[in-house]
Design a protein around this motif. Structure first.
Motif, mmCIF file in Angstrom:
data_model
loop_
_atom_site.group_PDB
_atom_site.id
_atom_site.type_symbol
_atom_site.label_atom_id
_atom_site.label_comp_id
_atom_site.label_asym_id
_atom_site.label_seq_id
_atom_site.Cartn_x
_atom_site.Cartn_y
_atom_site.Cartn_z
ATOM 1 N N ARG A 194 0.847 -1.196 0.000
ATOM 2 C CA ARG A 194 0.000 0.000 0.000
ATOM 3 C C ARG A 194 0.878 1.240 0.000
ATOM 4 O O ARG A 194 1.903 1.289 0.672
ATOM 5 N N VAL A 195 0.424 2.235 -0.759
ATOM 6 C CA VAL A 195 1.096 3.521 -0.808
ATOM 7 C C VAL A 195 0.023 4.589 -0.625
ATOM 8 O O VAL A 195 -0.896 4.690 -1.435
ATOM 9 N N ASN A 196 0.121 5.343 0.453
ATOM 10 C CA ASN A 196 -0.781 6.467 0.692
ATOM 11 C C ASN A 196 0.041 7.738 0.559
ATOM 12 O O ASN A 196 1.190 7.794 1.007
ATOM 13 N N GLY A 197 -0.550 8.752 -0.054
ATOM 14 C CA GLY A 197 0.185 9.997 -0.214
ATOM 15 C C GLY A 197 -0.634 11.050 -0.908
ATOM 16 O O GLY A 197 -1.861 11.039 -0.859
ATOM 17 N N SER A 198 0.062 11.960 -1.574
ATOM 18 C CA SER A 198 -0.611 13.027 -2.306
ATOM 19 C C SER A 198 -0.183 12.964 -3.766
ATOM 20 O O SER A 198 0.960 12.631 -4.079
ATOM 21 N N ALA A 199 -1.135 13.291 -4.648
ATOM 22 C CA ALA A 199 -0.914 13.135 -6.085
ATOM 23 C C ALA A 199 -1.102 14.446 -6.823
ATOM 24 O O ALA A 199 -1.814 15.347 -6.367
ATOM 25 N N LYS A 200 -0.458 14.524 -7.986
ATOM 26 C CA LYS A 200 -0.635 15.645 -8.910
ATOM 27 C C LYS A 200 -0.804 15.077 -10.302
ATOM 28 O O LYS A 200 -0.129 14.122 -10.688
ATOM 29 N N VAL A 201 -1.692 15.677 -11.062
ATOM 30 C CA VAL A 201 -1.973 15.275 -12.438
ATOM 31 C C VAL A 201 -1.358 16.313 -13.366
ATOM 32 O O VAL A 201 -1.504 17.506 -13.136
ATOM 33 N N SER A 202 -0.690 15.834 -14.426
ATOM 34 C CA SER A 202 -0.080 16.770 -15.369
ATOM 35 C C SER A 202 -0.308 16.315 -16.811
ATOM 36 O O SER A 202 -0.114 15.141 -17.131
ATOM 37 N N GLN B 286 -2.240 10.070 -21.900
ATOM 38 C CA GLN B 286 -2.735 11.424 -22.057
ATOM 39 C C GLN B 286 -2.341 12.322 -20.890
ATOM 40 O O GLN B 286 -2.363 13.544 -21.023
ATOM 41 N N MET B 287 -1.988 11.732 -19.765
ATOM 42 C CA MET B 287 -1.539 12.484 -18.596
ATOM 43 C C MET B 287 -0.599 11.598 -17.783
ATOM 44 O O MET B 287 -0.580 10.383 -17.954
ATOM 45 N N ILE B 288 0.139 12.235 -16.881
ATOM 46 C CA ILE B 288 0.980 11.525 -15.923
ATOM 47 C C ILE B 288 0.515 11.929 -14.529
ATOM 48 O O ILE B 288 0.225 13.103 -14.275
ATOM 49 N N VAL B 289 0.458 10.952 -13.647
ATOM 50 C CA VAL B 289 0.132 11.204 -12.244
ATOM 51 C C VAL B 289 1.384 10.902 -11.431
ATOM 52 O O VAL B 289 1.977 9.830 -11.577
ATOM 53 N N ARG B 290 1.791 11.849 -10.613
ATOM 54 C CA ARG B 290 2.914 11.660 -9.694
ATOM 55 C C ARG B 290 2.362 11.599 -8.276
ATOM 56 O O ARG B 290 1.544 12.437 -7.889
#
Length: 193
Positions: A115-123, A136-140
């Motif tokens: 499991r990985v919990n955290g915060s994400a950004k879409v670009s 079409q996008m990358i999520v970090r």
């Protein structure tokens, strides 16, 4: 400690598992190990949990070519987003509420969960985008908590065999080996049923 809220704590207290939960939290990390990296980068799918600004949850199955989810920094992973049904439930939620949970599962002879919990950004113009055909996008995702989960209930999908740990009427439940590990055995509560 930041992993638990009062709802978690009340149930931990009810079932006598607060000490175990605290021990498990003490073993979480924010940096991926080489073993984590190898596992994450080998998967062909994962589950992504998100919630919108009003805390309405959503969970998505994300199929990806193995190697498409990449650990790109000690505490960051990235994955591509491909054309879907156009609802953008998960990624739209991330735009409003960056908190995410990812679940990676191996369902074969050697089951495993991470499991990985955290915060994400879409670009839409991430420098990684050209590396993924059709993306079409990358999520970090920046990890806040990385931790393995007990895999005992995962079925062997190669043989369609259910987990031997699933409860069976009239049989004593099997206990997973991890409950006897030195790091846990002093805090494992007695089974209630």
């Amino acid at each position: 400690m930041t992993m638990y809220h009062q709802g978690n704590r009340s149930l931990q207290d009810e079932f006598g598992s607060r000490a175990l939960a605290d021990r498990l939290e003490s073993l979480t990390r924010t940096a991926f190990s080489e073993d984590d990296r190898a596992f994450i980068e080998s998967v062909g799918f994962f589950f992504l949990a998100t919630a919108d600004a009003s805390a309405r949850p959503d969970c998505s199955f994300k199929a990806v070519p193995p190697g498409s989810v990449r650990v790109i920094a000690p505490d960051v992973l990235a994955f591509p987003d491909y054309d879907g049904n156009g609802m953008f439930k998960s990624l739209g939620n991330i735009v409003e509420n960056a908190h995410v949970g990812l679940l990676f599962i191996a369902m074969g002879e050697k089951p495993r969960r991470l499991r990985v919990n955290g915060s994400a950004k879409v670009s839409m113009n991430d420098p990684l985008l050209p590396e993924f055909d059709g993306a079409q996008m990358i999520v970090r995702v920046t990890a806040a908590h990385i931790f393995p989960n007990c895999p005992r209930y995962i079925p062997d999908m190669t043989t369609q065999t259910p987990s031997s740990y699933l409860p069976k009427k009239g049989e004593a439940p099997l206990e997973p080996a991890w409950k006897t590990f030195d790091v846990f055995k002093d805090v494992v509560p007695p089974r209630r049923v």
